[in-house]
Design a protein around this motif. Structure first.
Motif, PDB file in Angstrom:
ATOM      1  N   ALA A  44       0.830  -1.201   0.000  1.00  0.00           N
ATOM      2  CA  ALA A  44       0.000   0.000   0.000  1.00  0.00           C
ATOM      3  C   ALA A  44       0.867   1.254   0.000  1.00  0.00           C
ATOM      4  CB  ALA A  44      -0.925  -0.011   1.222  1.00  0.00           C
ATOM      5  N   PHE A  45       1.947   1.234   0.796  1.00  0.00           N
ATOM      6  CA  PHE A  45       2.859   2.370   0.853  1.00  0.00           C
ATOM      7  C   PHE A  45       3.510   2.603  -0.506  1.00  0.00           C
ATOM      8  CE2 PHE A  45       7.225   3.995   1.702  1.00  0.00           C
ATOM      9  CZ  PHE A  45       6.859   5.250   2.163  1.00  0.00           C
ATOM     10  N   HIS A  46       3.940   1.523  -1.172  1.00  0.00           N
ATOM     11  CA  HIS A  46       4.528   1.648  -2.498  1.00  0.00           C
ATOM     12  C   HIS A  46       3.502   2.181  -3.495  1.00  0.00           C
ATOM     13  CE1 HIS A  46       7.945  -1.474  -1.673  1.00  0.00           C
ATOM     14  NE2 HIS A  46       7.961  -0.435  -0.863  1.00  0.00           N
ATOM     15  N   GLY A  47       2.259   1.731  -3.367  1.00  0.00           N
ATOM     16  CA  GLY A  47       1.224   2.194  -4.279  1.00  0.00           C
ATOM     17  C   GLY A  47       0.936   3.678  -4.149  1.00  0.00           C
ATOM     18  N   LEU A  48       1.136   4.246  -2.956  1.00  0.00           N
ATOM     19  CA  LEU A  48       0.906   5.674  -2.744  1.00  0.00           C
ATOM     20  C   LEU A  48       1.938   6.541  -3.456  1.00  0.00           C
ATOM     21  CD1 LEU A  48       0.042   5.709   1.074  1.00  0.00           C
ATOM     22  CD2 LEU A  48      -1.537   6.132  -0.823  1.00  0.00           C
ATOM     23  N   ASN A  49       3.115   5.992  -3.689  1.00  0.00           N
ATOM     24  CA  ASN A  49       4.204   6.757  -4.302  1.00  0.00           C
ATOM     25  C   ASN A  49       3.938   6.919  -5.801  1.00  0.00           C
ATOM     26  OD1 ASN A  49       6.599   7.876  -5.190  1.00  0.00           O
ATOM     27  ND2 ASN A  49       7.901   6.433  -4.099  1.00  0.00           N
ATOM     28  N   PRO A  50       3.773   8.147  -6.287  1.00  0.00           N
ATOM     29  CA  PRO A  50       3.517   8.336  -7.721  1.00  0.00           C
ATOM     30  C   PRO A  50       4.638   7.821  -8.603  1.00  0.00           C
ATOM     31  CG  PRO A  50       4.006  10.430  -6.640  1.00  0.00           C
ATOM     32  CD  PRO A  50       3.802   9.424  -5.552  1.00  0.00           C
ATOM     33  N   ALA A  51       5.867   7.751  -8.052  1.00  0.00           N
ATOM     34  CA  ALA A  51       6.997   7.253  -8.836  1.00  0.00           C
ATOM     35  C   ALA A  51       6.868   5.768  -9.143  1.00  0.00           C
ATOM     36  CB  ALA A  51       8.312   7.507  -8.084  1.00  0.00           C
ATOM     37  N   MET A  52       6.035   5.049  -8.390  1.00  0.00           N
ATOM     38  CA  MET A  52       5.842   3.625  -8.632  1.00  0.00           C
ATOM     39  C   MET A  52       4.845   3.345  -9.757  1.00  0.00           C
ATOM     40  SD  MET A  52       7.921   1.951  -6.670  1.00  0.00           S
ATOM     41  CE  MET A  52       9.037   3.302  -7.083  1.00  0.00           C
ATOM     42  N   GLY A  53       4.187   4.391 -10.295  1.00  0.00           N
ATOM     43  CA  GLY A  53       3.416   4.143 -11.496  1.00  0.00           C
ATOM     44  C   GLY A  53       2.062   4.800 -11.666  1.00  0.00           C
ATOM     45  N   TRP A  54       1.353   5.125 -10.565  1.00  0.00           N
ATOM     46  CA  TRP A  54      -0.011   5.598 -10.776  1.00  0.00           C
ATOM     47  C   TRP A  54      -0.048   6.935 -11.520  1.00  0.00           C
ATOM     48  CZ3 TRP A  54      -1.513  10.285  -8.972  1.00  0.00           C
ATOM     49  CH2 TRP A  54      -0.886  10.797  -7.827  1.00  0.00           C
ATOM     50  N   LEU A  55       0.958   7.781 -11.302  1.00  0.00           N
ATOM     51  CA  LEU A  55       0.984   9.068 -11.996  1.00  0.00           C
ATOM     52  C   LEU A  55       1.162   8.865 -13.505  1.00  0.00           C
ATOM     53  CD1 LEU A  55       0.806  12.081 -11.497  1.00  0.00           C
ATOM     54  CD2 LEU A  55       3.299  12.133 -11.265  1.00  0.00           C
ATOM     55  N   PHE A  56       1.994   7.866 -13.874  1.00  0.00           N
ATOM     56  CA  PHE A  56       2.208   7.556 -15.282  1.00  0.00           C
ATOM     57  C   PHE A  56       0.913   7.014 -15.891  1.00  0.00           C
ATOM     58  CE2 PHE A  56       5.961   6.886 -18.121  1.00  0.00           C
ATOM     59  CZ  PHE A  56       5.246   6.562 -19.260  1.00  0.00           C
ATOM     60  N   ALA A  57       0.230   6.128 -15.159  1.00  0.00           N
ATOM     61  CA  ALA A  57      -1.024   5.563 -15.660  1.00  0.00           C
ATOM     62  C   ALA A  57      -2.071   6.657 -15.884  1.00  0.00           C
ATOM     63  CB  ALA A  57      -1.550   4.517 -14.668  1.00  0.00           C
ATOM     64  N   VAL A  58      -2.148   7.587 -14.953  1.00  0.00           N
ATOM     65  CA  VAL A  58      -3.089   8.701 -15.093  1.00  0.00           C
ATOM     66  C   VAL A  58      -2.737   9.552 -16.309  1.00  0.00           C
ATOM     67  CG1 VAL A  58      -3.908  10.838 -14.022  1.00  0.00           C
ATOM     68  CG2 VAL A  58      -3.681   8.773 -12.648  1.00  0.00           C
ATOM     69  N   ALA A  59      -1.436   9.824 -16.486  1.00  0.00           N
ATOM     70  CA  ALA A  59      -1.000  10.628 -17.625  1.00  0.00           C
ATOM     71  C   ALA A  59      -1.356   9.952 -18.952  1.00  0.00           C
ATOM     72  CB  ALA A  59       0.507  10.879 -17.543  1.00  0.00           C
ATOM     73  N   LEU A  60      -1.132   8.643 -19.019  1.00  0.00           N
ATOM     74  CA  LEU A  60      -1.484   7.902 -20.230  1.00  0.00           C
ATOM     75  C   LEU A  60      -2.986   7.947 -20.492  1.00  0.00           C
ATOM     76  CD1 LEU A  60       0.793   4.731 -19.903  1.00  0.00           C
ATOM     77  CD2 LEU A  60       0.947   6.488 -21.665  1.00  0.00           C
ATOM     78  N   GLY A  61      -3.768   7.791 -19.424  1.00  0.00           N
ATOM     79  CA  GLY A  61      -5.216   7.825 -19.570  1.00  0.00           C
ATOM     80  C   GLY A  61      -5.720   9.182 -20.013  1.00  0.00           C
ATOM     81  N   LEU A  62      -5.152  10.250 -19.436  1.00  0.00           N
ATOM     82  CA  LEU A  62      -5.566  11.594 -19.819  1.00  0.00           C
ATOM     83  C   LEU A  62      -5.163  11.900 -21.261  1.00  0.00           C
ATOM     84  CD1 LEU A  62      -4.702  13.599 -16.570  1.00  0.00           C
ATOM     85  CD2 LEU A  62      -6.952  12.761 -17.331  1.00  0.00           C
ATOM     86  N   TYR A  63      -3.999  11.402 -21.656  1.00  0.00           N
ATOM     87  CA  TYR A  63      -3.526  11.617 -23.024  1.00  0.00           C
ATOM     88  C   TYR A  63      -4.452  10.926 -24.021  1.00  0.00           C
ATOM     89  CZ  TYR A  63      -0.323  11.776 -27.024  1.00  0.00           C
ATOM     90  OH  TYR A  63       0.236  11.996 -28.248  1.00  0.00           O
ATOM     91  N   ALA A  64      -4.906   9.726 -23.657  1.00  0.00           N
ATOM     92  CA  ALA A  64      -5.793   8.967 -24.550  1.00  0.00           C
ATOM     93  C   ALA A  64      -7.264   9.288 -24.319  1.00  0.00           C
ATOM     94  CB  ALA A  64      -5.567   7.469 -24.344  1.00  0.00           C
ATOM     95  N   HIS A  65      -7.563  10.123 -23.303  1.00  0.00           N
ATOM     96  CA  HIS A  65      -8.945  10.464 -22.950  1.00  0.00           C
ATOM     97  C   HIS A  65      -9.761   9.196 -22.671  1.00  0.00           C
ATOM     98  CE1 HIS A  65      -8.130  14.580 -24.199  1.00  0.00           C
ATOM     99  NE2 HIS A  65      -7.650  14.106 -25.350  1.00  0.00           N
ATOM    100  N   SER A  66      -9.157   8.278 -21.887  1.00  0.00           N
ATOM    101  CA  SER A  66      -9.822   7.004 -21.614  1.00  0.00           C
ATOM    102  C   SER A  66      -9.463   6.490 -20.227  1.00  0.00           C
ATOM    103  CB  SER A  66      -9.418   5.969 -22.668  1.00  0.00           C
ATOM    104  OG  SER A  66      -9.886   4.683 -22.324  1.00  0.00           O
ATOM    105  N   ARG A  67     -10.473   6.193 -19.435  1.00  0.00           N
ATOM    106  CA  ARG A  67     -10.233   5.584 -18.135  1.00  0.00           C
ATOM    107  C   ARG A  67      -9.817   4.124 -18.296  1.00  0.00           C
ATOM    108  NH1 ARG A  67     -13.889   7.681 -13.198  1.00  0.00           N
ATOM    109  NH2 ARG A  67     -13.851   9.920 -13.670  1.00  0.00           N
ATOM    110  N   ARG A  68     -10.251   3.516 -19.365  1.00  0.00           N
ATOM    111  CA  ARG A  68      -9.859   2.132 -19.638  1.00  0.00           C
ATOM    112  C   ARG A  68      -8.352   2.028 -19.808  1.00  0.00           C
ATOM    113  NH1 ARG A  68      -9.380  -0.841 -24.444  1.00  0.00           N
ATOM    114  NH2 ARG A  68      -9.699  -3.090 -24.186  1.00  0.00           N
ATOM    115  N   VAL A  69      -7.743   3.001 -20.448  1.00  0.00           N
ATOM    116  CA  VAL A  69      -6.286   3.014 -20.627  1.00  0.00           C
ATOM    117  C   VAL A  69      -5.589   3.103 -19.270  1.00  0.00           C
ATOM    118  CG1 VAL A  69      -4.329   4.340 -21.546  1.00  0.00           C
ATOM    119  CG2 VAL A  69      -6.362   3.970 -22.944  1.00  0.00           C
TER     120      VAL A  69
END
Length: 215
Positions: free
Chosen positions: A25-50
């Motif tokens: 859970a602690f690792h998941g909170l860190n944006p460097a572990m990936g969630w920030l990248f996933a959000v950026a990809l989703g916003l770029y593609a305009h898709s929550r599925r992405v």
């Protein structure tokens, strides 16, 4: 993290699984572990599925990085004494934490927004390795090396890794969806005043885990 430290003193299998889940859970909170990248990809593609699809390679890359460290630590545990392994792991954790404080966010790999799933998994693996994510689990798994827990060390380590990864995946999924919702309703202006230096917290956690092994 304080709960995780308390659990480390309890040589029971339930403590190991809870600690693995808590660190996930602690690792998941860190944006460097990936969630920030996933959000950026989703916003770029305009898709929550992405966003959701991106979480899979991120979790796999993280699990591979952490798993390699755990296999190495458990293997060393069969050859070295428990106290020697604990002191060595403590020094590595403290040293890595100090290095992270000194280096900060410099030297991160560059991956474009059009990267594929394989590239995203590789990025996650490199980031997790550079941050020493697997090292944080070593203190929790030391009882396996000393034979304090029943069952094979590698089997128990694999289960701990699965629990850790599942916990991390659940957290980054929730945060990613919340981040997308916030972006849609509020925008990114709040980041100018609401951002937290997670790198600093991460480095402190590494050093604290290392210091715990000397207590």
């Amino acid at each position: 993290m304080l709960i995780g430290f308390v659990l480390l003193s309890v040589t029971s299998s339930s403590a190991l699984w809870l600690t693995a889940a808590g660190l996930g859970a602690f690792h998941g909170l860190n944006p460097a572990m990936g969630w920030l990248f996933a959000v950026a990809l989703g916003l770029y593609a305009h898709s929550r599925r992405v966003v959701l699809i991106s979480l899979v390679p991120i979790a796999l890359g993280h699990a591979l990085s952490v798993g390699l460290v755990l296999v190495g630590a458990l293997t060393l545990g069969t050859m070295l004494g428990h106290e020697m392994l604990a002191r060595g792991a403590g020094l590595v954790l403290i040293g890595w934490g100090i290095w992270r404080l000194w280096r900060g966010h410099r030297g991160r790999p560059s991956v474009g927004m059009r990267t594929g799933l394989a590239g995203l998994a590789l990025w996650s693996f490199v980031m997790s390795s550079a941050h020493g994510a697997g090292l944080m689990l070593v203190p929790a798994l030391l009882p396996l090396c000393s034979g304090k827990l029943a069952g094979g060390a590698l089997e128990a380590g694999a289960l701990a890794l699965a629990i850790h990864t599942a916990s991390m995946l659940a957290v980054i999924a929730v945060i990613s969806m919340l981040a997308v919702t916030v972006h849609e309703r509020v925008g990114l202006g709040f980041l100018r005043t609401g951002w937290v230096n997670v790198d600093w917290l991460w480095s402190v956690a590494l050093i604290a885990c290392g210091a715990w092994l000397f207590v």
